[in-house]
Design an enzyme around this catalytic site. Structure first.
Site, PDB file in Angstrom:
ATOM      1  CD  GLU A   1      -3.012  -1.108   2.193  1.00  0.00           C
ATOM      2  OE1 GLU A   1      -4.147  -1.478   1.903  1.00  0.00           O
ATOM      3  OE2 GLU A   1      -2.691  -0.763   3.340  1.00  0.00           O
TER       4      GLU A   1
ATOM      5  CB  CYS B   1       3.105   7.342   3.327  1.00  0.00           C
ATOM      6  SG  CYS B   1       3.697   6.215   4.589  1.00  0.00           S
TER       7      CYS B   1
ATOM      8  CB  CYS C   1       7.443  -5.311   8.480  1.00  0.00           C
ATOM      9  SG  CYS C   1       8.815  -4.506   9.340  1.00  0.00           S
TER      10      CYS C   1
ATOM     11  CB  CYS D   1       6.838  -2.711  15.960  1.00  0.00           C
ATOM     12  SG  CYS D   1       8.520  -2.323  15.428  1.00  0.00           S
TER      13      CYS D   1
ATOM     14  CB  CYS E   1       3.380  -1.947  13.588  1.00  0.00           C
ATOM     15  SG  CYS E   1       3.362  -1.602  11.816  1.00  0.00           S
TER      16      CYS E   1
ATOM     17  CB  CYS F   1       1.061   5.888  11.464  1.00  0.00           C
ATOM     18  SG  CYS F   1       1.461   7.538  11.002  1.00  0.00           S
TER      19      CYS F   1
HETATM   20  N1  SAH Z   1       9.964   0.467   9.753  1.00  0.00           N
HETATM   21  C1  SAH Z   1      10.041   1.897   9.708  1.00  0.00           C
HETATM   22  C2  SAH Z   1       9.019   2.565   8.834  1.00  0.00           C
HETATM   23  C3  SAH Z   1       7.593   2.076   8.860  1.00  0.00           C
HETATM   24  S1  SAH Z   1       6.543   2.527  10.188  1.00  0.00           S
HETATM   25  C4  SAH Z   1       9.986   2.454  11.121  1.00  0.00           C
HETATM   26  O1  SAH Z   1       9.841   1.677  12.063  1.00  0.00           O
HETATM   27  O2  SAH Z   1      10.185   3.645  11.287  1.00  0.00           O
HETATM   28  C5  SAH Z   1       6.231   4.241  10.095  1.00  0.00           C
HETATM   29  C6  SAH Z   1       5.861   4.825  11.459  1.00  0.00           C
HETATM   30  O3  SAH Z   1       4.533   4.448  11.876  1.00  0.00           O
HETATM   31  C7  SAH Z   1       6.793   4.341  12.553  1.00  0.00           C
HETATM   32  O4  SAH Z   1       7.164   5.377  13.415  1.00  0.00           O
HETATM   33  C8  SAH Z   1       5.917   3.348  13.271  1.00  0.00           C
HETATM   34  O5  SAH Z   1       6.382   3.081  14.549  1.00  0.00           O
HETATM   35  C9  SAH Z   1       4.576   4.031  13.229  1.00  0.00           C
HETATM   36  N2  SAH Z   1       3.464   3.128  13.556  1.00  0.00           N
HETATM   37  C10 SAH Z   1       3.391   1.806  13.360  1.00  0.00           C
HETATM   38  N3  SAH Z   1       2.217   1.317  13.798  1.00  0.00           N
HETATM   39  C11 SAH Z   1       1.509   2.345  14.276  1.00  0.00           C
HETATM   40  C12 SAH Z   1       0.190   2.485  14.817  1.00  0.00           C
HETATM   41  N4  SAH Z   1      -0.619   1.436  14.946  1.00  0.00           N
HETATM   42  N5  SAH Z   1      -0.200   3.722  15.185  1.00  0.00           N
HETATM   43  C13 SAH Z   1       0.595   4.773  15.024  1.00  0.00           C
HETATM   44  N6  SAH Z   1       1.835   4.720  14.502  1.00  0.00           N
HETATM   45  C14 SAH Z   1       2.291   3.520  14.126  1.00  0.00           C
END
Ligand code: SAH
Length: 368
Positions: free
Chosen positions: A96, A109, A116, A120, A123, A343
Site C-alpha cells: 500500500e 508515504c 515486515c 513491533c 503495528c 500510520c
Molecule cells: N519500519 C520503519 C518505517 C515504517 S513505520 C519504522 O519503524 O520507522 C512508520 C511509522 O509508523 C513508525 O514510526 C511506526 O512506529 C509508526 N506506527 C506503526 N504502527 C503504528 C500504529 N498502529 N499507530 C501509530 N503509529 C504507528
C-alpha cells in the site's frame, strides 16, 4: 508461480545504473538523462513515445528492456483528502501507498518491503509477516503510479512534494534498493526532490544507519517509542539487538557534519504504556545533545491490536514536558483513518510469510 521477467526493468536503475546499462549496449551516458526525463518527468512508459531516441535505439530497448510498473488493484479516497492505493507486484503480493495532501505540501508515504520482519507490537504490518524486499523499480514505481493517478483526477490535481519511507517495511533492511530509489527521487532529471523532502524512517538498524551516512544525506526519522530499554524491548523487539544507547550514538553521528540537520524521533502514544510525564522526562534526558524534533503519533488501532490511544490531555501533557525542555514537538494529525491509511494500518497482501525465520536470523545477528 511468479512470472519470470527476461527483460531489464529500467525502473531498477538510478542514474549511475542507467549510465552503466547504456555503456554496456554501446550508448553514451547522456542517454541516462533522456530516459530519466521521459520516465519520471513526462510519465512515459512506452519507448515509441521517446522521440529523441533514434528509431534503432528504441527498437533495441524494446527487445531487452521495459518500464515495468506496479498495477493498481484498488484506489480509495478518504473524506479528508488522503488517498490510498493497493498495488499488485507479483502473484499474490501487494503493498500500500498513501498520499496525504496538506495546505503547503503533498506527502507520499512509500513502502519498502512486502510485509515486515520486525514485529513491533503496535503495528499492523507486523501481523502480516514478511515476504520479501521490494525492488528499486517497485519502490520508485509507487511514485510514478501515484503521480499518474492524481493527474487523472482533475478535481484535486495535487503534486507529490515530499516522500516519507514510512509505509510497509523497514527501509534499512532493504538498503541498496531503497538508496537507489531515493537517488531517483532526488535526481534533478527525475523527481528532483530536495534531501529535506525525502525522509527515511527506521526502527533503528544501527550498522545500516552508519552506512547510510556514507552514501546519502536524506532526512532521518527514528521510531523511538520508549525512553528506556526495558519498555522498548517490548514495543520494538529490534531494540534487543541495537539498544537505545547504541541507536542514539548512531543518530548523533548521522546528525553531525556539514549540512546535516536535526533528526525526527517518532513516538507512538499508547495509553498507560509509554505516555506518562515521567516517560517524557526520561526522554528529555536521553535526547540531550542530539538535534532532535519529536513527532508524537496518536496510536491507530487495527483489528487484534491490544493497545488504546492515549487521550488528548495526556498527549498534551507529554508534549508540554518536552516543549518546556526546548524540544520542538508536534502531535501528528491522524489522516485517512476511514480508509485504514493511517500510520501502522497499512496491510497490503502478503504471501508466503517467513516471519519466524527472518526474525530468528535478525535477532541472532544475521547480516543486514
Ligand atoms: N519500519 C520503519 C518505517 C515504517 S513505520 C519504522 O519503524 O520507522 C512508520 C511509522 O509508523 C513508525 O514510526 C511506526 O512506529 C509508526 N506506527 C506503526 N504502527 C503504528 C500504529 N498502529 N499507530 C501509530 N503509529 C504507528
Amino acid at each position: 508461480m511468479d512470472k519470470t521477467h527476461d527483460k531489464v526493468n529500467l525502473l531498477d536503475f538510478d542514474r549511475a545504473g542507467l549510465e552503466a546499462f547504456f555503456a554496456e549496449i554501446g550508448e553514451k551516458p547522456f542517454r541516462a538523462t533522456q530516459i530519466l526525463k521521459w520516465i519520471y518527468q513526462f510519465g512515459v512508459d512506452d519507448f515509441d513515445e521517446m522521440t529523441n531516441l533514434s528509431k534503432a535505439l528504441r527498437e533495441k530497448l524494446k527487445e531487452i528492456a521495459e518500464v515495468r510498473l506496479p498495477e493498481i488493484v484498488t484506489e480509495q479516497y478518504s473524506a479528508d483528502g488522503t488517498s490510498k492505493w493497493l498495488l499488485r507486484l507479483d502473484s499474490g503480493n501487494s503493498v500500500e501507498t498513501v498520499f496525504i495532501p496538506e495546505d503547503d505540501r503533498g506527502t507520499l508515504c512509500v513502502s519498502s518491503q512486502i510485509g515486515c520482519a520486525l514485529e513491533c507490537s503496535f503495528c499492523s504490518t507486523a501481523q502480516q509477516g514478511f515476504n520479501r524486499n521490494l525492488t528499486t523499480g517497485e519502490i520508485i514505481g509507487q511514485l510514478w503510479v501515484a503521480n499518474r493517478a492524481m493527474e487523472n483526477r482533475p478535481r484535486d490535481n495535487r503534486k507529490i512534494s515530499n516522500v516519507v519511507m514510512m509505509g510497509m517495511g523497514e527501509p534499512l533492511l532493504n538498503f541498496d534498493n531503497v538508496v537507489r530509489a531515493m537517488n531517483i527521487m532526488m535526481d534533478d532529471n527525475a523527481y528532483g526532490l530536495s534531501k529535506r523532502r525525502v525522509t527515511l524512517s527506521t526502527a533503528g538498524v544501527v550498522p545500516a544507519l552508519m552506512r547510510l551516512k556514507q552514501v546519502s544525506d536524506v532526512s532521518l526519522a527514528v521510531s523511538l517509542h520508549a525512553p528506556n530499554d526495558e519498555l522498548r524491548n517490548e514495543l520494538v523487539p529490534l531494540n534487543r539487538k541495537y539498544p537505545i544507547k547504541e541507536l542514539l550514538e548512531a543518530c548523533r553521528e548521522y546528525a553531525s557534519g556539514e549540512g546535516r540537520r536535526h533528526i525526527t524521533f517518532e513516538y507512538v502514544m499508547l495509553d498507560g504504556i509509554n505516555d506518562s510525564p515521567e516517560h517524557a522526562r526520561q526522554l528529555v534526558k536521553l535526547l540531550k545533545g542530539i538535534p532532535a524534533k519529536m513527532n508524537l503519533i496518536p496510536f491507530n488501532p487495527f483489528p487484534q491490536s491490544s493497545y488504546q490511544c492515549s487521550d488528548r490531555p495526556t498527549i498534551d501533557r507529554f508534549r508540554d514536558v518536552l516543549m518546556k525542555a526546548g524540544i520542538v514537538t508536534v502531535t501528528r494529525k491522524t489522516r485517512g483513518e476511514d480508509i485504514d491509511a493511517a500510520c501502522g494500518q497499512l496491510a497490503g497482501k502478503v504471501k508466503d510469510k517467513t516471519k519466524r525465520t527472518q526474525r530468528k536470523i535478525l535477532m541472532a545477528g544475521g547480516s543486514v
